[in-house]
Motif scaffolding. Structure first.
Motif, mmCIF file in Angstrom:
data_model
loop_
_atom_site.group_PDB
_atom_site.id
_atom_site.type_symbol
_atom_site.label_atom_id
_atom_site.label_comp_id
_atom_site.label_asym_id
_atom_site.label_seq_id
_atom_site.Cartn_x
_atom_site.Cartn_y
_atom_site.Cartn_z
ATOM 1 N N SER A 222 18.558 28.301 43.245
ATOM 2 C CA SER A 222 19.032 26.822 43.382
ATOM 3 C C SER A 222 18.028 25.878 43.396
ATOM 4 O O SER A 222 17.934 24.688 43.739
ATOM 5 N N THR A 223 16.740 26.478 43.006
ATOM 6 C CA THR A 223 15.436 25.645 43.233
ATOM 7 C C THR A 223 14.440 25.689 41.818
ATOM 8 O O THR A 223 13.542 25.340 42.101
ATOM 9 N N ALA A 224 15.227 25.691 40.956
ATOM 10 C CA ALA A 224 14.556 25.587 39.568
ATOM 11 C C ALA A 224 13.955 24.200 39.309
ATOM 12 O O ALA A 224 14.794 23.394 39.565
ATOM 13 N N LYS A 225 12.686 24.086 38.896
ATOM 14 C CA LYS A 225 12.114 22.989 38.702
ATOM 15 C C LYS A 225 12.207 22.280 37.124
ATOM 16 O O LYS A 225 11.817 23.526 36.188
ATOM 17 N N ALA A 226 12.609 21.332 36.865
ATOM 18 C CA ALA A 226 12.544 20.860 35.387
ATOM 19 C C ALA A 226 11.025 20.955 34.846
ATOM 20 O O ALA A 226 10.233 20.368 35.578
ATOM 21 N N GLY A 227 10.956 21.270 33.563
ATOM 22 C CA GLY A 227 9.810 21.793 33.018
ATOM 23 C C GLY A 227 9.269 22.982 33.146
ATOM 24 O O GLY A 227 8.365 23.430 32.497
ATOM 25 N N ARG B 82 13.663 26.967 28.842
ATOM 26 C CA ARG B 82 13.015 26.139 29.834
ATOM 27 C C ARG B 82 14.075 25.387 30.602
ATOM 28 O O ARG B 82 15.483 25.263 30.155
ATOM 29 N N VAL B 83 13.619 24.887 31.669
ATOM 30 C CA VAL B 83 14.489 24.104 32.496
ATOM 31 C C VAL B 83 14.209 22.949 32.373
ATOM 32 O O VAL B 83 13.301 22.000 32.074
ATOM 33 N N THR B 84 15.511 21.889 32.147
ATOM 34 C CA THR B 84 15.294 20.557 31.810
ATOM 35 C C THR B 84 15.742 19.630 32.836
ATOM 36 O O THR B 84 16.420 20.329 33.941
ATOM 37 N N ASP B 85 15.822 18.254 32.765
ATOM 38 C CA ASP B 85 16.302 17.543 33.800
ATOM 39 C C ASP B 85 17.510 17.117 33.460
ATOM 40 O O ASP B 85 18.201 15.980 33.970
ATOM 41 N N GLY B 86 18.526 17.840 32.744
ATOM 42 C CA GLY B 86 19.669 17.437 32.542
ATOM 43 C C GLY B 86 20.178 17.626 31.189
ATOM 44 O O GLY B 86 19.685 17.991 30.243
ATOM 45 N N PRO B 87 21.794 17.194 30.853
ATOM 46 C CA PRO B 87 22.870 17.032 31.931
ATOM 47 C C PRO B 87 22.762 18.163 32.985
ATOM 48 O O PRO B 87 22.888 19.308 32.453
ATOM 49 N N SER C 74 20.630 24.124 40.732
ATOM 50 C CA SER C 74 19.449 23.329 40.731
ATOM 51 C C SER C 74 19.488 22.011 40.203
ATOM 52 O O SER C 74 18.568 21.288 40.156
ATOM 53 N N GLU C 75 20.789 21.420 39.957
ATOM 54 C CA GLU C 75 20.950 20.399 39.417
ATOM 55 C C GLU C 75 20.153 19.987 38.431
ATOM 56 O O GLU C 75 19.600 18.860 38.019
ATOM 57 N N ALA C 76 20.258 20.865 37.089
ATOM 58 C CA ALA C 76 19.226 21.098 36.310
ATOM 59 C C ALA C 76 20.043 21.283 34.917
ATOM 60 O O ALA C 76 21.050 22.015 35.048
ATOM 61 N N GLY C 77 19.453 21.093 33.761
ATOM 62 C CA GLY C 77 19.882 21.537 32.520
ATOM 63 C C GLY C 77 18.922 22.764 32.047
ATOM 64 O O GLY C 77 18.039 22.962 32.728
ATOM 65 N N VAL C 78 19.478 23.512 30.888
ATOM 66 C CA VAL C 78 18.577 24.793 30.396
ATOM 67 C C VAL C 78 18.739 24.603 29.142
ATOM 68 O O VAL C 78 19.689 24.534 28.335
ATOM 69 N N ALA D 153 12.390 31.274 36.801
ATOM 70 C CA ALA D 153 11.729 29.806 36.194
ATOM 71 C C ALA D 153 10.431 30.005 36.927
ATOM 72 O O ALA D 153 10.369 30.117 38.161
ATOM 73 N N ALA D 154 9.511 29.707 36.088
ATOM 74 C CA ALA D 154 8.123 29.616 36.562
ATOM 75 C C ALA D 154 7.437 28.604 35.640
ATOM 76 O O ALA D 154 7.689 28.313 34.502
ATOM 77 N N PRO D 155 6.313 28.234 36.132
ATOM 78 C CA PRO D 155 5.238 27.281 35.425
ATOM 79 C C PRO D 155 4.935 27.726 33.940
ATOM 80 O O PRO D 155 5.056 28.924 33.865
ATOM 81 N N PRO D 156 4.974 26.517 33.167
ATOM 82 C CA PRO D 156 4.520 27.086 31.747
ATOM 83 C C PRO D 156 3.215 27.732 31.746
ATOM 84 O O PRO D 156 2.331 27.407 32.524
ATOM 85 N N GLY D 157 3.220 28.806 30.705
ATOM 86 C CA GLY D 157 2.018 29.329 30.710
ATOM 87 C C GLY D 157 1.771 30.495 31.467
ATOM 88 O O GLY D 157 0.995 31.329 31.658
ATOM 89 N N SER D 158 2.983 30.867 32.519
ATOM 90 C CA SER D 158 2.850 31.976 33.385
ATOM 91 C C SER D 158 3.008 33.267 32.437
ATOM 92 O O SER D 158 3.438 33.368 31.623
ATOM 93 N N SER D 159 2.193 34.164 33.336
ATOM 94 C CA SER D 159 2.419 35.766 32.603
ATOM 95 C C SER D 159 2.953 36.543 33.298
ATOM 96 O O SER D 159 2.897 37.109 34.334
ATOM 97 N N LEU D 160 4.537 36.622 32.810
ATOM 98 C CA LEU D 160 5.322 37.501 33.343
ATOM 99 C C LEU D 160 5.821 38.736 32.420
ATOM 100 O O LEU D 160 5.833 38.451 31.335
#
Length: 242
Positions: free
Chosen positions: A69-74, A230-235, A147-151, A216-223
């Protein structure tokens, strides 16, 4: 961090005998050993349909809990295991899976998520969930809504167990009932690009057991695994698949 486990077993001893039962318990013990978990007991009942699992107890630091529930846009989305386990299982039940497919399916399902989870924590992941019965689209939807985000998903980047897409392209694809329900539900919340093939749409709705992690991880992460979107700000709650 898992610490202890209890065997939970339903098994028709008279019909299948003790040797298969020993192999089931031996397999569970082997995976528990790999995960550094002690099996401290269990419970068994007689049942016509074999079932086996483990009830696991462990610990987690309250500051290191990753939720869906805590994914960040971007943030980028990563998938740590290929999809298609449900298709492979259904094909095996219908005697349409060759030995290589079954072997790879078992390898994927028996790979622990431990290392991928640790890597996600180290990368500063903002959210994480597993991909199991609701399929990639269902669990992505849960993450997006919570997370109230788009994908946005890049379908060409989503990995599949080798051979699964060929089965899904066949005249009579081995699609389980759970996957069909996932697909029906997904049509209401997923915006498919016109050029996303039908077999890929089924793959993204595949109902799996013991799938990988969606992180969901910061851009450029090595996983481990693949960057699939990616996670977006909506809808909020909408999933776009290109």
């Amino acid at each position: 961090t898992p610490i202890t486990a209890l065997n939970l077993l339903a098994y028709p001893l008279e019909q299948l005998g003790g040797e298969i039962l020993r192999e089931i318990l031996r397999g569970g013990a082997a995976v528990a050993t790999e995960a550094a978990v002690a099996i401290v007991g269990g419970h068994s009942i007689d049942d016509d349909e074999p079932k086996y699992g483990l009830a696991v107890t462990g610990t987690v630091h309250p500051d290191r809990i990753l939720r869906n529930s805590t994914a960040k846009a971007g943030h980028d989305l990563f998938l740590t295991k290929p999809l298609g386990g449900g298709v492979a299982s259904t094909a095996a039940k219908r005697r349409r899976a060759d030995a290589d497919l079954v072997r790879e399916q078992v390898r994927v399902m028996t790979t622990l998520n431990r290392d991928a989870s640790a890597a996600a924590l180290s990368a500063g992941a903002s959210a994480m969930t597993d991909v199991t019965g609701f399929g990639l689209m269902g669990h992505t939807r849960e993450l997006a809504v919570s997370s109230e985000a788009g994908v946005e998903i890049d379908s060409a980047s989503v990995p599949a167990i080798p051979g699964v897409l060929d089965l899904l392209r066949s005249a009579d694809p081995p699609i389980a009932g759970g996957t069909r329900r996932n697909r029906s539900w997904a049509e209401e919340v997923v915006d498919w690009a016109d050029d996303v093939p039908e077999e890929v749409r089924w793959l993204l709705c595949d109902a799996m057991t013991s799938g990988g992690l969606l992180v969901a991880a910061p851009p450029g992460s090595s996983l481990p695994g693949s960057r699939i979107g990616r996670v977006t700000d909506g809808p909020p709650g909408r999933i776009s698949v290109a």
